[in-house]
Design an enzyme around this catalytic site. Structure first.
Site, mmCIF file in Angstrom:
data_model
loop_
_atom_site.group_PDB
_atom_site.id
_atom_site.type_symbol
_atom_site.label_atom_id
_atom_site.label_comp_id
_atom_site.label_asym_id
_atom_site.label_seq_id
_atom_site.Cartn_x
_atom_site.Cartn_y
_atom_site.Cartn_z
ATOM 1 N N VAL A 203 -9.846 47.213 -14.770
ATOM 2 C CA VAL A 203 -8.919 48.348 -14.864
ATOM 3 C C VAL A 203 -9.378 49.234 -16.010
ATOM 4 C CG1 VAL A 203 -6.527 49.021 -15.300
ATOM 5 C CG2 VAL A 203 -6.993 46.825 -14.193
ATOM 6 N N HIS A 204 -9.596 50.514 -15.763
ATOM 7 C CA HIS A 204 -9.916 51.383 -16.889
ATOM 8 C C HIS A 204 -9.546 52.851 -16.692
ATOM 9 C CE1 HIS A 204 -13.323 52.715 -14.504
ATOM 10 N NE2 HIS A 204 -13.337 53.767 -15.273
ATOM 11 N N ARG A 205 -9.178 53.238 -15.452
ATOM 12 C CA ARG A 205 -8.909 54.665 -15.202
ATOM 13 C C ARG A 205 -7.741 55.161 -16.026
ATOM 14 N NH1 ARG A 205 -12.695 57.322 -12.140
ATOM 15 N NH2 ARG A 205 -13.489 55.769 -10.719
ATOM 16 N N ARG A 238 -10.437 50.980 -23.406
ATOM 17 C CA ARG A 238 -9.299 51.883 -23.160
ATOM 18 C C ARG A 238 -8.072 51.072 -22.729
ATOM 19 N NH1 ARG A 238 -7.661 56.759 -21.369
ATOM 20 N NH2 ARG A 238 -9.648 57.788 -21.292
#
Ligand code: UD1
Length: 366
Positions: A203-205, A238
């Site tokens: 997950v990073h968006r 992030r």
């Protein structure tokens, strides 16, 4: 001698550059100058990729680091312009859809230097994504557009970009997956995972990490899945930052195996062995398919629509954790015969085109 100035800076660009730089180096008529903007600067997000994938050392490191979009892109733009004025390349080569891509494109376009864009023509049709803005602007300022899929060619045509400037070459990430397939690591043993019986998640968006409801939905879904099956999550910085900011990290780590960001060879090893991959990454959706592992995408749309059509990928909104759990539990392989991303020669075709192509734009300094 044709001089190519390549702009990289974020993790997925290192993977793409690893195979393209190799192909460029094989042609004696080409010289590559790699510039690393420093968008991704942690060792786990940067140095390990250069070492492990044998990417030539960047000639320039700009050390731009993090910041708001305008600030980060602006710092890169100023620094890249200075480098381009000194190096005076024949081409500027950019990859994908990050802020480094856009900065490289704008700096070059303003100097009337021709831009070649690898992974051109992708569209999510969601202009709230920073990546979508970066792609659209880059494509419209590029002199040579390397499209990975038929759909990408069609997307460009619908925006009035067609003809010999658009070349369908296939996907350089497929080239990379083939090239590095023979180098598995001990990642399974390191994280106590058994082949075929775990879920690999990433997950990073910004659309998922920055929004507390979506990030909470993802934590809920992964925690529920981890009751019945091991779930491993290599954590992007992030995401780590926002999990802490929203007080979600302890709940996540109670069940899910959280690891630091992994290198590419570790990721390929885990992808190959996973039962299902759950991700919001563009590249990992394709890597799941290269390994013929079903994928659930934590988004409302995807640029890689052919994966949905071939049955290898389904979309599930993080706002509906039950839907995510259902999609992962019932994930099955798609069409076995699907060939979606070219023949593994995209990098070679790109090098060939750059060698053959005569830049048609006159630089501002001549
Ligand atoms: C960027 C790209 C995205 C790509 C992704 C791959 C943009 C707009 N987005 O997103 O398209 O899929 O890279 O990872 O360019 N940070 C660190 N260490 C690092 C790098 C980042 O701690 O080495 C942290 C910083 O707090 C930073 C945050 O991560 O503010 C986000 O980094 P940023 O470069 O803005 O974007 P990504 O989310 O990585």
């Amino acid at each position: 001698m044709t001089r190519i100035l390549t702009v990289v800076g974020a993790r997925p660009q290192f993977v793409k550059a690893s195979v393209v730089s190799r192909a460029l180096a094989r042609r004696p008529g080409l010289e590559e100058i790699i510039v690393d903007t420093g968008q991704h600067y942690d060792d786990a997000m940067n140095r390990i990729f250069f070492e492990e994938l044998g990417i030539p050392r960047p000639r320039r490191f700009l050390g731009v680091g993090s910041g708001s979009h305008g600030e980060q892109t602006g710092r890169m733009l100023a620094a890249l312009e200075a480098v381009m004025l000194e190096e005076r390349p024949d081409w500027v080569l950019v990859y994908g859809d990050t802020n480094s891509t856009l900065a490289g494109t704008l700096a070059a376009a303003k100097l009337h230097l021709p831009v070649a864009h690898v992974e051109a023509g992708l569209r999510s049709f969601n202009r709230r994504m920073p990546e979508e803005i970066n792609r659209v602007l880059t494509d419209h300022a590029s002199a040579l557009l390397f499209a990975p899929t038929d759909q990408a060619v069609e997307n460009l045509r619908l925006e009035g970009i067609a003809g010999p400037t658009v070349q369908l070459v296939g996907d350089v990430m497929f080239d990379a997956a083939l090239h590095f397939a023979a180098q598995p690591t001990d990642a399974l043993a390191r994280w106590g995972l058994e082949a075929g019986s775990f879920v690999l998640a990433t997950v990073h968006r910004a659309e998922n990490t920055d929004d507390p409801s979506r990030l909470n939905g993802i934590v809920q879904a992964l925690s529920t899945l981890a009751k019945t099956e091991q779930v491993v999550l290599p954590l992007h910085p992030r995401t780590a930052k926002y999990l802490e900011a929203y007080g979600l990290r302890t709940a996540l780590e109670a069940r899910v195996t959280v690891t630091p960001p992994l290198g590419y060879l570790d990721m390929l090893t885990l992808e190959r062995a996973a039962r299902v991959i759950v991700t919001d990454s563009g590249g990992i959706q394709k890597e799941a398919f290269f390994q013929r592992v079903p994928c659930v995408t934590l988004r409302d749309e995807t640029e890689w629509v052919e994966l949905l059509e071939a049955g290898w990928n389904v979309l599930a909104s993080p706002l509906d954790p039950q839907a995510v759990v259902g999609a992962v539990s019932s994930a099955r392989p798609g069409r076995a015969d699907a060939q979606l991303y070219g023949g593994g020669r995209a990098s070679e075709l790109i090098a060939q085109a750059l060698e053959a192509g005569r830049p048609t734009i006159t630089p501002t300094w001549t």
